[in-house]
Design a protein around this motif. Sequence first.
Motif, PDB file in Angstrom:
ATOM      1  N   GLN A 175      41.856  29.376  30.943  1.00  0.00           N
ATOM      2  CA  GLN A 175      40.658  30.217  31.008  1.00  0.00           C
ATOM      3  C   GLN A 175      39.772  30.066  29.780  1.00  0.00           C
ATOM      4  N   VAL A 176      40.378  29.884  28.614  1.00  0.00           N
ATOM      5  CA  VAL A 176      39.647  29.811  27.349  1.00  0.00           C
ATOM      6  C   VAL A 176      40.217  28.670  26.509  1.00  0.00           C
ATOM      7  N   ASP A 198      52.624  31.704  22.275  1.00  0.00           N
ATOM      8  CA  ASP A 198      52.094  32.451  21.130  1.00  0.00           C
ATOM      9  C   ASP A 198      50.836  33.193  21.557  1.00  0.00           C
ATOM     10  N   ARG A 199      50.518  34.227  20.818  1.00  0.00           N
ATOM     11  CA  ARG A 199      49.334  35.025  21.135  1.00  0.00           C
ATOM     12  C   ARG A 199      48.364  35.034  19.964  1.00  0.00           C
ATOM     13  N   THR A 220      48.648  28.754  26.571  1.00  0.00           N
ATOM     14  CA  THR A 220      49.265  28.254  27.805  1.00  0.00           C
ATOM     15  C   THR A 220      49.406  26.741  27.836  1.00  0.00           C
ATOM     16  N   GLN A 221      48.642  26.040  26.995  1.00  0.00           N
ATOM     17  CA  GLN A 221      48.692  24.574  27.004  1.00  0.00           C
ATOM     18  C   GLN A 221      48.182  24.045  25.669  1.00  0.00           C
ATOM     19  N   ILE A 222      48.808  22.982  25.205  1.00  0.00           N
ATOM     20  CA  ILE A 222      48.364  22.294  23.992  1.00  0.00           C
ATOM     21  C   ILE A 222      47.821  20.933  24.422  1.00  0.00           C
ATOM     22  N   PHE A 275      44.628  25.783  24.805  1.00  0.00           N
ATOM     23  CA  PHE A 275      44.151  26.496  25.983  1.00  0.00           C
ATOM     24  C   PHE A 275      44.910  27.800  26.135  1.00  0.00           C
ATOM     25  N   SER A 276      44.215  28.793  26.677  1.00  0.00           N
ATOM     26  CA  SER A 276      44.810  30.121  26.753  1.00  0.00           C
ATOM     27  C   SER A 276      44.314  30.888  27.974  1.00  0.00           C
ATOM     28  N   ARG A 277      45.004  31.981  28.233  1.00  0.00           N
ATOM     29  CA  ARG A 277      44.544  32.922  29.243  1.00  0.00           C
ATOM     30  C   ARG A 277      44.310  34.262  28.559  1.00  0.00           C
TER      31      ARG A 277
END
Length: 147
Positions: A43-44, A85-86, A98-100, A126-128
């Motif tokens: 998403q981001v 991680d957050r 969510t993804q590197i 990448f993250s959600r």
Amino acid sequence: MGHIEAVCVSREKGELKSPVEGAEFRKDWGIEDDAHAGDWHRQVSLLAGESVDRMRKKMPELSHGMFAENIVTRGIDLCALAVGDRLMVEGGVVLEITQIGKECHNGGCPIQVATGECIMPKEGIFSRVLEGGRVAPGMSISSSSGV
């Protein structure tokens, strides 16, 4: 702790993102009015400003959004983060990694063609969105892992 240097969005997938003064991040969706928002794991996208600086030595004309990144950070080691991680943004926005990395489109983005290198495959994160809110340049950002 680091800070957000730029927030960038695009209306269509495959086009460069443009810096904005701020954006609304929606839980389980992503960034309002961004082409990559949706019910999925990317998403981001985030990229370290320090990584962009390194590429500017080869291409001084690089501006924020040219790697299709949504957030450019400064002072936080994104490369040390792991899936799960957050990241916490000032004001309550929470992103979960969510993804590197991500391969460039069609065998090479314009930056890779021009310089022989692209940083997104190894340094893009990448993250959600776990918790939404407004995000703008200058806001602080920190990680759950302390990097």
